[in-house]
Design an enzyme around this catalytic site. Structure first.
Site, PDB file in Angstrom:
ATOM      1  N   GLN A 195     -14.950  12.984  18.366  1.00 59.44           N
ATOM      2  CA  GLN A 195     -15.557  12.920  17.031  1.00 59.44           C
ATOM      3  C   GLN A 195     -16.545  14.067  16.867  1.00 59.44           C
ATOM      4  O   GLN A 195     -17.140  14.221  15.812  1.00 59.44           O
ATOM      5  CB  GLN A 195     -16.300  11.589  16.863  1.00 59.44           C
ATOM      6  CG  GLN A 195     -15.392  10.383  16.979  1.00 59.44           C
ATOM      7  CD  GLN A 195     -16.206   9.109  17.208  1.00 59.44           C
ATOM      8  OE1 GLN A 195     -16.661   8.479  16.265  1.00 59.44           O
ATOM      9  NE2 GLN A 195     -16.392   8.732  18.453  1.00 59.44           N
ATOM     10  N   ASN A 196     -16.740  14.835  17.940  1.00 57.34           N
ATOM     11  CA  ASN A 196     -17.739  15.899  17.894  1.00 57.34           C
ATOM     12  C   ASN A 196     -17.187  17.153  17.226  1.00 57.34           C
ATOM     13  O   ASN A 196     -16.014  17.475  17.356  1.00 57.34           O
ATOM     14  CB  ASN A 196     -18.221  16.239  19.309  1.00 57.34           C
ATOM     15  CG  ASN A 196     -18.850  15.029  19.984  1.00 57.34           C
ATOM     16  OD1 ASN A 196     -19.186  14.056  19.314  1.00 57.34           O
ATOM     17  ND2 ASN A 196     -19.003  15.082  21.286  1.00 57.34           N
TER      18      ASN A 196
ATOM     19  N   CYS B 284     -11.437  34.395  -3.077  1.00 56.30           N
ATOM     20  CA  CYS B 284     -11.606  34.016  -4.478  1.00 56.30           C
ATOM     21  C   CYS B 284     -13.063  34.011  -4.941  1.00 56.30           C
ATOM     22  O   CYS B 284     -13.344  33.744  -6.105  1.00 56.30           O
ATOM     23  CB  CYS B 284     -10.964  32.645  -4.738  1.00 56.30           C
ATOM     24  SG  CYS B 284     -11.957  31.270  -4.172  1.00 56.30           S
TER      25      CYS B 284
ATOM     26  N   HIS C  59     -13.117  14.978  13.568  1.00 56.09           N
ATOM     27  CA  HIS C  59     -14.069  15.241  12.478  1.00 56.09           C
ATOM     28  C   HIS C  59     -14.235  16.733  12.191  1.00 56.09           C
ATOM     29  O   HIS C  59     -15.217  17.139  11.579  1.00 56.09           O
ATOM     30  CB  HIS C  59     -15.429  14.598  12.798  1.00 56.09           C
ATOM     31  CG  HIS C  59     -15.379  13.086  12.791  1.00 56.09           C
ATOM     32  ND1 HIS C  59     -16.387  12.300  13.301  1.00 56.09           N
ATOM     33  CD2 HIS C  59     -14.445  12.232  12.317  1.00 56.09           C
ATOM     34  CE1 HIS C  59     -16.058  11.011  13.152  1.00 56.09           C
ATOM     35  NE2 HIS C  59     -14.887  10.954  12.563  1.00 56.09           N
TER      36      HIS C  59
HETATM   37  P1  OAD Z   1     -23.701   8.211  17.724  1.00 51.71           P
HETATM   38  O1  OAD Z   1     -24.936   9.023  17.613  1.00 51.71           O
HETATM   39  O2  OAD Z   1     -23.462   7.156  16.711  1.00 51.71           O
HETATM   40  O3  OAD Z   1     -23.666   7.495  19.142  1.00 51.71           O
HETATM   41  C1  OAD Z   1     -23.968   8.174  20.331  1.00 51.71           C
HETATM   42  C2  OAD Z   1     -23.702   7.238  21.486  1.00 51.71           C
HETATM   43  O4  OAD Z   1     -23.897   7.960  22.692  1.00 51.71           O
HETATM   44  C3  OAD Z   1     -24.609   6.016  21.534  1.00 51.71           C
HETATM   45  O5  OAD Z   1     -23.812   4.859  21.792  1.00 51.71           O
HETATM   46  C4  OAD Z   1     -25.524   6.302  22.724  1.00 51.71           C
HETATM   47  O6  OAD Z   1     -25.911   5.125  23.412  1.00 51.71           O
HETATM   48  C5  OAD Z   1     -24.643   7.173  23.591  1.00 51.71           C
HETATM   49  N1  OAD Z   1     -25.320   8.131  24.479  1.00 51.71           N
HETATM   50  C6  OAD Z   1     -26.429   8.857  24.256  1.00 51.71           C
HETATM   51  N2  OAD Z   1     -26.701   9.681  25.268  1.00 51.71           N
HETATM   52  C7  OAD Z   1     -25.724   9.469  26.199  1.00 51.71           C
HETATM   53  C8  OAD Z   1     -25.432  10.031  27.482  1.00 51.71           C
HETATM   54  N3  OAD Z   1     -26.200  10.986  28.041  1.00 51.71           N
HETATM   55  N4  OAD Z   1     -24.338   9.575  28.141  1.00 51.71           N
HETATM   56  C9  OAD Z   1     -23.553   8.602  27.604  1.00 51.71           C
HETATM   57  N5  OAD Z   1     -23.779   8.054  26.401  1.00 51.71           N
HETATM   58  C10 OAD Z   1     -24.842   8.480  25.703  1.00 51.71           C
HETATM   59  O7  OAD Z   1     -22.490   9.246  17.826  1.00 51.71           O
HETATM   60  P2  OAD Z   1     -20.942   9.023  17.486  1.00 51.71           P
HETATM   61  O8  OAD Z   1     -20.476   7.711  17.988  1.00 51.71           O
HETATM   62  O9  OAD Z   1     -20.250  10.233  17.950  1.00 51.71           O
HETATM   63  O10 OAD Z   1     -19.547  11.579  11.907  1.00 51.71           O
HETATM   64  O11 OAD Z   1     -20.958   9.004  15.918  1.00 51.71           O
HETATM   65  C11 OAD Z   1     -19.755   8.934  15.239  1.00 51.71           C
HETATM   66  C12 OAD Z   1     -19.818   9.743  13.958  1.00 51.71           C
HETATM   67  O12 OAD Z   1     -20.943   9.314  13.174  1.00 51.71           O
HETATM   68  C13 OAD Z   1     -20.080  11.215  14.165  1.00 51.71           C
HETATM   69  O13 OAD Z   1     -18.908  11.943  14.466  1.00 51.71           O
HETATM   70  C14 OAD Z   1     -20.630  11.629  12.832  1.00 51.71           C
HETATM   71  C15 OAD Z   1     -21.590  10.476  12.601  1.00 51.71           C
HETATM   72  O14 OAD Z   1     -21.891  10.200  11.273  1.00 51.71           O
HETATM   73  C16 OAD Z   1     -19.445  12.477  10.920  1.00 51.71           C
HETATM   74  O15 OAD Z   1     -20.279  13.343  10.757  1.00 51.71           O
HETATM   75  C17 OAD Z   1     -18.229  12.301  10.072  1.00 51.71           C
HETATM   76 ZN    ZN Z   2     -11.487  30.807  -1.990  1.00 48.80          ZN
END
Ligand code: OAD
Ligand code: ZN
Length: 247
Positions: free
Chosen positions: A101-102, A150, A119
């Site tokens: 998702q990164n 454009c 994403h």
């Molecule tokens: P989140 O910020 O929601 O969650 C991060 C997760 O990583 C949490 O569950 C933390 O507990 C965990 N975490 C933090 N540090 C860690 C580490 N060192 N090792 C292991 N785990 C760790 O991020 P995402 O789940 O990626 O979407 O969020 C999903 C989507 O929400 C993103 O892609 C973004 C956001 O809105 C869009 O921008 C479309």
């Molecule tokens: Zn254009």
């Protein structure tokens, strides 16, 4: 914990279709802020102001300032041992795909080849008018960047709230999830759809779910294994167990 790490390494070794699903937590140890949690981006900023098509329409410069700030952080960040362990496991033929998702591109920089970016990617930008795309190597100096074809405004080619995911990436992710006999769910809060439902597809098809996270998530109760800790510490240890048997 050592027993759990060994058990997961054993399952990975005999697996045929291991995949990883990653979220912002895997890049946290590279110094890139996550979205949720106490220091999360969504604590300081409102997604409605920065990460929706309406926000961009209303104030493209503000949206771009936020992206330039993130691009600067990302360009200084390096892949950490978690990204590297996944790339090594792919080289060994164990991990078949990394579904992420990164938008930071760190999996590619660590050497992973089969990366499915659900994403988008922060370095790719596209014209809101004609859809022309280009890839940046550093943050733009002029914002918003202007389309060479454009003259329209360019935007980051990432998925914002209210937008659908890139179809090809999503189809591939669903296919891998359905075929996967073990999924490593790393550093995601498991609350953003449709990514958060991929593990359920794997489980429905008989696959094993392994969560690696510093905290519990809504996915924890459905996982077969929950490895509590930092991805950058746990993944290299799993890889060491795997290698031990290879040598
Ligand atoms: P989140 O910020 O929601 O969650 C991060 C997760 O990583 C949490 O569950 C933390 O507990 C965990 N975490 C933090 N540090 C860690 C580490 N060192 N090792 C292991 N785990 C760790 O991020 P995402 O789940 O990626 O979407 O969020 C999903 C989507 O929400 C993103 O892609 C973004 C956001 O809105 C869009 O921008 C479309
Ligand atoms: Zn254009």
């Amino acid at each position: 914990m050592e027993d759990l790490l060994k058990a997961v390494a054993d399952i990975l070794r005999s697996s045929k279709n291991a995949v990883a699903l990653t979220g912002a937590g895997i890049s946290a140890e590279s110094g890139i802020p996550t979205f949720r949690g106490k220091d999360g981006l969504w604590k300081k900023y409102r997604a409605e102001d920065l990460a929706t098509p309406f926000a961009f329409q209303r104030n493209p410069k503000l949206v771009w300032e936020w992206y330039v700030w993130r691009m600067n952080i990302i360009s200084k960040a390096k892949p950490n041992p978690a990204h590297i362990a996944l790339a090594e496991m792919e080289k060994e033929g164990i991990i078949k795909a990394v579904i992420t998702q990164n938008v930071d591109g760190l999996h590619f920089r660590a050497g992973s080849k089969n990366v499915i970016e659900l994403h988008g990617n922060i370095w790719r930008i596209r014209c809101v008018n004609c859809n022309w795309k280009t890839v940046l190597s550093s943050p733009p100096t002029q914002i918003p960047p202007i389309c060479e074809k454009c003259g329209g405004f360019m935007r980051p080619d990432v998925v914002w709230f209210y937008e659908s995911l890139p179809r090809e990436a999503l189809n591939k992710a669903f296919k891998f999830a359905a075929q996967s006999d073990i999924m490593l769910i790393i550093g995601t809060s498991g609350v953003v759809q449709p990514a958060a439902s991929l593990p359920l597809i794997t489980k429905d098809h008989g696959g094993i779910l392994v969560e690696i996270n510093v905290a519990d998530t809504p996915l924890t109760p459905v996982c077969h294994y929950s490895l509590k800790g930092k991805a950058g510490e746990i993944l290299p240890r799993i890889y060491e167990y795997l290698k031990g048997k290879f040598e």
